[in-house]
Design a protein around this motif. Sequence first.
Motif, PDB file in Angstrom:
ATOM      1  N   LEU A 142     -75.603 -60.978  -4.706  1.00  0.00           N
ATOM      2  CA  LEU A 142     -74.300 -61.173  -4.951  1.00  0.00           C
ATOM      3  C   LEU A 142     -74.421 -62.282  -6.020  1.00  0.00           C
ATOM      4  CD1 LEU A 142     -71.171 -61.001  -4.570  1.00  0.00           C
ATOM      5  CD2 LEU A 142     -71.346 -62.853  -2.765  1.00  0.00           C
ATOM      6  N   ILE A 143     -75.118 -63.295  -5.707  1.00  0.00           N
ATOM      7  CA  ILE A 143     -75.335 -64.654  -6.665  1.00  0.00           C
ATOM      8  C   ILE A 143     -75.544 -64.083  -8.173  1.00  0.00           C
ATOM      9  CG2 ILE A 143     -76.368 -66.742  -7.170  1.00  0.00           C
ATOM     10  CD1 ILE A 143     -76.601 -67.075  -4.104  1.00  0.00           C
TER      11      ILE A 143
ATOM     12  N   ASN B 277     -75.627 -61.051  -9.486  1.00  0.00           N
ATOM     13  CA  ASN B 277     -74.606 -60.251 -10.165  1.00  0.00           C
ATOM     14  C   ASN B 277     -73.553 -61.422 -10.779  1.00  0.00           C
ATOM     15  OD1 ASN B 277     -75.602 -57.839  -9.963  1.00  0.00           O
ATOM     16  ND2 ASN B 277     -74.950 -57.487  -7.886  1.00  0.00           N
ATOM     17  N   TYR B 278     -73.040 -62.090  -9.971  1.00  0.00           N
ATOM     18  CA  TYR B 278     -71.933 -63.164 -10.371  1.00  0.00           C
ATOM     19  C   TYR B 278     -72.564 -63.926 -11.572  1.00  0.00           C
ATOM     20  CZ  TYR B 278     -68.623 -66.857 -10.127  1.00  0.00           C
ATOM     21  OH  TYR B 278     -67.425 -67.851 -10.540  1.00  0.00           O
TER      22      TYR B 278
ATOM     23  N   TYR C  63     -72.799 -61.755 -14.899  1.00  0.00           N
ATOM     24  CA  TYR C  63     -71.568 -61.421 -15.428  1.00  0.00           C
ATOM     25  C   TYR C  63     -70.672 -62.700 -15.993  1.00  0.00           C
ATOM     26  CZ  TYR C  63     -66.763 -59.506 -15.385  1.00  0.00           C
ATOM     27  OH  TYR C  63     -65.383 -59.172 -15.802  1.00  0.00           O
ATOM     28  N   HIS C  64     -70.839 -63.873 -15.512  1.00  0.00           N
ATOM     29  CA  HIS C  64     -70.101 -64.879 -16.010  1.00  0.00           C
ATOM     30  C   HIS C  64     -71.278 -65.729 -16.945  1.00  0.00           C
ATOM     31  CE1 HIS C  64     -66.490 -64.732 -13.732  1.00  0.00           C
ATOM     32  NE2 HIS C  64     -67.228 -64.332 -12.604  1.00  0.00           N
TER      33      HIS C  64
END
Length: 257
Positions: free
Chosen positions: A228-229, A231-232, A235-236
């Motif tokens: 999750l970290i 991919n976040y 993405y950012h």
Amino acid sequence: MEIKAIEIFKKYLSLNIPKKILITYFLCWIGFLFSFSVGKFLLFLSSILKAKFVAKPAELAKSIGTVKFDAVSSAVSNTVGIKNAYFTYALSYIVSNFTSGLIIMSALGIVGYLYKKDLKDAKTSEERNKLFKEYQKYLSILFVITIINPLTGLVGTDLGYYDLVAVLPHGLFEFFGFALAVIAGVEISNKILPIVKRNLSYKKIAILGVGSLIFISIAGLLEPIDWLIYNYAKYHGISLPYAFSIAYKNLILYLLR
């Protein structure tokens, strides 16, 4: 060469458990990085030569890993329920990895059992000596294969080396769990058919197995968080080391409240 390798393996078997854990844990990381690098090299070679068959081993390993995880995830989700997405993923990782750990322990342990049966049926001392040498050889080979763990390394070939930052938090626990599973398997085999005389009880071997489950469970709880970290951050456009350090700092502070 073969005799020297077996002698090194005997020295490993003669070590106490703490030393075995330290060495095996280190070798598990080396094995993962080696198989990961092999997968990356095959993909690179495939792109240069324009030959897709070169990358087939990496693609096959990835397919096997994906099918295995999807099967486990489907079984777990039917039990836990789709509403508990985090626990579905976490339990899927735990079950999938612990199954691998059990396979490692069983595969290593059964070598001693099978050769002990063969030795009982042997009629001459020459035949027994030959079988015992084969036992040492194949147990050491299987040990190396489980340490290299080609499936785990090849599955992640889509990642770059920089992306391995995402593997580090849960990997610290996961590979420790795998190391304990490998040691438990080797000790079971050596207990059944001793290569090196050791006074290690099955109770202590069972503790290694339970320890393996505990560390693999911790890794399973962390793995969904890590991705999750990852991919976040991707993405950012956030630096992975920064994203992970901030996320885990806040997670630890939250748990300590």
